[in-house]
Design an enzyme around this catalytic site. Sequence first.
Site, mmCIF file in Angstrom:
data_model
loop_
_atom_site.group_PDB
_atom_site.id
_atom_site.type_symbol
_atom_site.label_atom_id
_atom_site.label_comp_id
_atom_site.label_asym_id
_atom_site.label_seq_id
_atom_site.Cartn_x
_atom_site.Cartn_y
_atom_site.Cartn_z
ATOM 1 N N LYS A 67 0.895 -1.211 -0.123
ATOM 2 C CA LYS A 67 -0.192 0.114 0.023
ATOM 3 C C LYS A 67 0.843 1.325 -0.050
ATOM 4 O O LYS A 67 0.500 2.409 0.269
ATOM 5 C CB LYS A 67 -1.084 -0.015 1.164
ATOM 6 N N GLY A 69 2.386 2.083 -3.029
ATOM 7 C CA GLY A 69 2.672 2.620 -4.295
ATOM 8 C C GLY A 69 3.601 1.608 -5.341
ATOM 9 O O GLY A 69 3.774 2.123 -6.404
ATOM 10 N N THR A 70 3.675 0.485 -4.686
ATOM 11 C CA THR A 70 4.420 -0.323 -5.600
ATOM 12 C C THR A 70 3.802 -0.792 -6.870
ATOM 13 O O THR A 70 4.694 -0.905 -7.976
ATOM 14 C CB THR A 70 4.649 -1.983 -4.739
ATOM 15 N N ARG A 71 2.590 -0.893 -7.028
ATOM 16 C CA ARG A 71 2.069 -1.376 -8.270
ATOM 17 C C ARG A 71 2.296 -0.368 -9.394
ATOM 18 O O ARG A 71 2.465 -0.463 -10.369
ATOM 19 C CB ARG A 71 0.674 -1.580 -8.134
ATOM 20 N N LYS A 273 -7.410 0.649 -6.694
ATOM 21 C CA LYS A 273 -6.311 1.521 -6.502
ATOM 22 C C LYS A 273 -7.086 3.042 -6.262
ATOM 23 O O LYS A 273 -8.100 3.367 -7.225
ATOM 24 C CB LYS A 273 -5.194 1.717 -7.469
ATOM 25 N N HIS A 277 -10.542 6.066 1.539
ATOM 26 C CA HIS A 277 -10.421 5.848 2.881
ATOM 27 C C HIS A 277 -11.601 5.681 3.710
ATOM 28 O O HIS A 277 -12.299 6.636 3.782
ATOM 29 C CB HIS A 277 -9.126 6.323 3.347
#
EC number: 2.8.2.-
Length: 310
Positions: A67, A69-71, A273, A277
């Site tokens: 969570k 921002g790796t993607r 994505k 929240h």
Amino acid sequence: LLCCCGSPAAPRARCPPARAAAAAKKLLQQSRPCGRAAPAPPAGSAPGPARPGTKRLPRAIVVGVKKGGTRAVLEFIRVHPEVRALGTEPHFFDRNYHRGLEWYRSLMPRTLDSQITVEKTPSYFVTKEAPRRIFNMSRDTKLIVVVRNPVTRAISDYTQTLSKKPDIPTFEGLTFLNRSLGLVDTSWNAIRIGMYAVHLQGWLQYFPLSQIHFVSGEKLITDPAGEMGKVQDFLGIKRVITDKHFYFNKTKGFPCLKKSESSGLPRCLGKSKGRTHVQIDPEVIEQLREFYRPYNIKFYETVGQDFRWE
């Protein structure tokens, strides 16, 4: 057919059972094909030309964090012509290590000598055995860590879990052992992941800081070209990915690619994505900020970079 091969003089005669069995046995012993040509394979089934390139172990791995921002980093970097990236998370160094390096290699995309293989599995960063295992594969592996304000990251993590398991306890209930005393439950994964300074120590036992690049999850949203420029520098490749590759999607609230790797069409990350929240009590957020502050400061000092999460 067996009878035809055994008795060419009478190709259309029906074989008695005994004669058919004898003919079959004779054919198997001789192992010779019938004179008739084999039927052509169905359309599309014939093997095509060999695909260029070789499957290689990754030279760079996005090891964390979940969570953060790796993607986005993976989707952005794979636009580069000198990068080939595995789209799925192999979880080799945490869950599938017993399968061996050849199994891991078999998952990788084919690359030319001029290309870099990249994979990403965000859980590696918090896996105790991962640094040693990656080091044993190659001590020259370059590591990318995408970090984000740990409070925001925890809320995002909880929001994702809640979407799959709507009956879980509240965020506040999972965060604190005793809220009135401010005792945070560090065994809860959503909290533990954000203690970046703690996890980083395990990596520094095997890799120098020069082999670890930290991406700001916040700047990845506000200045994707700038952050990806630094990633390209770290990987030692030309800055091909620039401002011209991005546009800001107001609906999702983050940047998208104008052109994806596989087509000339715009490409945004999936619907999971940019999820809105869960609303959290401001007092809980403030308590978490206080909890993370010493860990953040230690992290800034260790990596020599102030992410300004305070």
